[in-house]
Design a protein around this motif. Structure first.
Motif, PDB file in Angstrom:
ATOM      1  N   VAL A   4      -6.624 -38.422  11.263  1.00 12.41           N
ATOM      2  CA  VAL A   4      -7.001 -39.098  12.504  1.00 12.41           C
ATOM      3  C   VAL A   4      -8.522 -39.146  12.607  1.00 12.41           C
ATOM      4  O   VAL A   4      -9.196 -38.108  12.538  1.00 12.41           O
ATOM      5  N   ALA A   5      -9.045 -40.353  12.754  1.00  4.69           N
ATOM      6  CA  ALA A   5     -10.484 -40.544  12.915  1.00  4.69           C
ATOM      7  C   ALA A   5     -10.831 -40.518  14.400  1.00  4.69           C
ATOM      8  O   ALA A   5     -10.227 -41.256  15.200  1.00  4.69           O
ATOM      9  N   TYR A   6     -11.758 -39.663  14.746  1.00  2.11           N
ATOM     10  CA  TYR A   6     -12.213 -39.538  16.135  1.00  2.11           C
ATOM     11  C   TYR A   6     -13.657 -40.013  16.249  1.00  2.11           C
ATOM     12  O   TYR A   6     -14.501 -39.641  15.430  1.00  2.11           O
ATOM     13  N   HIS A   7     -13.888 -40.834  17.270  1.00  2.00           N
ATOM     14  CA  HIS A   7     -15.262 -41.152  17.654  1.00  2.00           C
ATOM     15  C   HIS A   7     -15.593 -40.242  18.824  1.00  2.00           C
ATOM     16  O   HIS A   7     -15.102 -40.436  19.927  1.00  2.00           O
ATOM     17  N   ARG A   8     -16.357 -39.208  18.533  1.00  2.18           N
ATOM     18  CA  ARG A   8     -16.537 -38.099  19.466  1.00  2.18           C
ATOM     19  C   ARG A   8     -15.147 -37.502  19.752  1.00  2.18           C
ATOM     20  O   ARG A   8     -14.542 -36.942  18.850  1.00  2.18           O
ATOM     21  N   ASP A   9     -14.607 -37.632  20.952  1.00  3.07           N
ATOM     22  CA  ASP A   9     -13.300 -37.022  21.235  1.00  3.07           C
ATOM     23  C   ASP A   9     -12.188 -38.050  21.342  1.00  3.07           C
ATOM     24  O   ASP A   9     -11.066 -37.699  21.707  1.00  3.07           O
TER      25      ASP A   9
END
Length: 380
Positions: free
Chosen positions: A259-264
């Motif tokens: 899972v790729a998170y941009h920040r949270d």
């Protein structure tokens, strides 16, 4: 004397009877994966996949060999393209569909296609399956992405071989990702570092998650990402939301989501599965198009996971010559075909022979373009 029995649902076959025939830990041929496809409605008569699984039983009624089989009324979701063959049938006034398919639906991953207690049982089932097109009023039998064992059995049963090409990454006992990069040419090292830095600078990080670490809200988000991949091509997704629930209930220990998170906030994902020594990349999706997100989520994070967990191979999915630039290597894939019409069978066999020669030449060219700075022996 062994007899062939066909069942119209994998759910009617005891999981232990099926899995006891699996010599391989590859997850896709196991009962849990095939059952999740049917129980979720991802595979059904309504969408052109009619289960007709083959069981070989001995005199005591025990299953000694088994194979997934589907009656198909189209050629979608297979990844070995035979639309030209269907057109050839139409041009001479014949029906190509229905055809019989020995494969794992929507899963272009090489592996066993005939399971059995021993070589004799597997060969007996392969020969029985080769006779099925005439008995079922079907044009043909196709076994896709077969391993060497199943290839031998279908060859002895008289099937024509068709060669393809995929790309896999091999772990040569790398201590870390930088050790892997050190084996690449300077140009490729710089490109990969630039792509990974782009993600880092954007605040995007990828987290490998087990099925039991994902809550309902995140499940819905990840499925929406998966669905978007098909929506932008104007298609409905092959897999239903229920498939992932069924799969995790049946064999959740094999499931990994990157899972790729941009920040949270989750912005992308890659769905993968674990074999005994291999990580299999299956599907991917994202919220919107981020530069280099696909490469980070689907390739680099998987490579890093393999290194950290001592996995020998990363099979990141079908097609994609761009994988060569990212440390993947070309390997041949094989499918086997039994065509019931004698004249068309001869024409298709001739085509497969000529195509195989071209594919071998193509693979050699790809290997020459390998981006390893040192000579790294190919692993198959």
């Amino acid at each position: 004397m062994a007899r062939l029995v066909q069942v119209d649902s994998i759910l009617d076959v005891p999981a232990t009877s099926w899995d006891d025939l699996c010599a391989s830990g590859q997850p896709f041929i196991r009962h849990g994966f095939l059952a999740a496809l049917e129980a979720s409605g991802s595979v059904s008569e309504a969408n052109g996949w009619v289960p007709a699984h083959c069981l070989l039983e001995n005199d005591d009624g025990q299953i000694v060999a088994a194979a997934p089989l589907y009656e198909k009324h189209h050629s979608y979701g297979e990844f070995v393209f035979d639309f030209a063959w269907a057109n050839a049938y139409a041009q001479v006034g014949l029906d190509y569909y229905p055809k019989l398919l020995n494969a794992v639906p929507f899963t272009p991953v090489s592996g066993p296609r005939i399971l059995g207690r021993d070589e004799e049982a597997r060969l007996a089932l392969a020969r029985a399956m080769a006779d099925l097109p005439g008995e079922h009023d079907a044009s043909s039998l196709h076994s896709l992405f077969v391993d060497a064992d199943s290839a031998r059995q279908f060859t002895e049963a008289g099937a024509s071989a068709r060669r393809g090409c995929q790309y896999r990454w091999y772990n040569r006992d790398y201590a870390d990702f930088d050790a892997f990069l050190a084996q690449l040419s300077s140009k490729r090292r710089k490109e990969i570092r630039r792509e990974r830095k782009r993600m880092h600078d954007a605040g995007v990080q990828v987290q490998a998650m087990r099925a039991d670490e994902i809550d309902d809200e995140l499940w819905d988000t990840l499925y929406a990402f998966y669905g978007r991949t098909y929506a932008i091509r104007g298609q409905a997704p092959y897999l239903t939301r229920e498939f992932f629930t069924e799969l995790c209930n049946r064999m959740g220990e094999r499931v990994r989501f990157f899972v790729a998170y941009h920040r949270d906030r989750p912005v992308g994902m890659a769905f993968m599965m674990l074999g005994d020594d291999t990580l299999y990349g299956r599907h991917w999706g994202c919220e919107t198009d981020y530069h280099s997100l696909h490469f980070e989520t689907c390739y680099y994070a998987g490579i890093e996971y393999c290194i950290e967990n001592g996995l020998a191979c990363f099979d990141a999915g079908a097609q994609g010559e761009h994988k060569i630039r990212r440390g993947f290597e070309p390997v041949p894939t094989w499918s086997y075909h039994v065509i019931d019409h004698p004249q068309l069978a001869a024409a298709i066999d001739d085509f497969c022979v000529r195509e195989a020669a071209m594919m071998e030449s193509f693979e050699n060219e790809q290997r020459e373009r390998s981006n390893f700075a040192c000579d790294a022996p190919p692993t198959t």
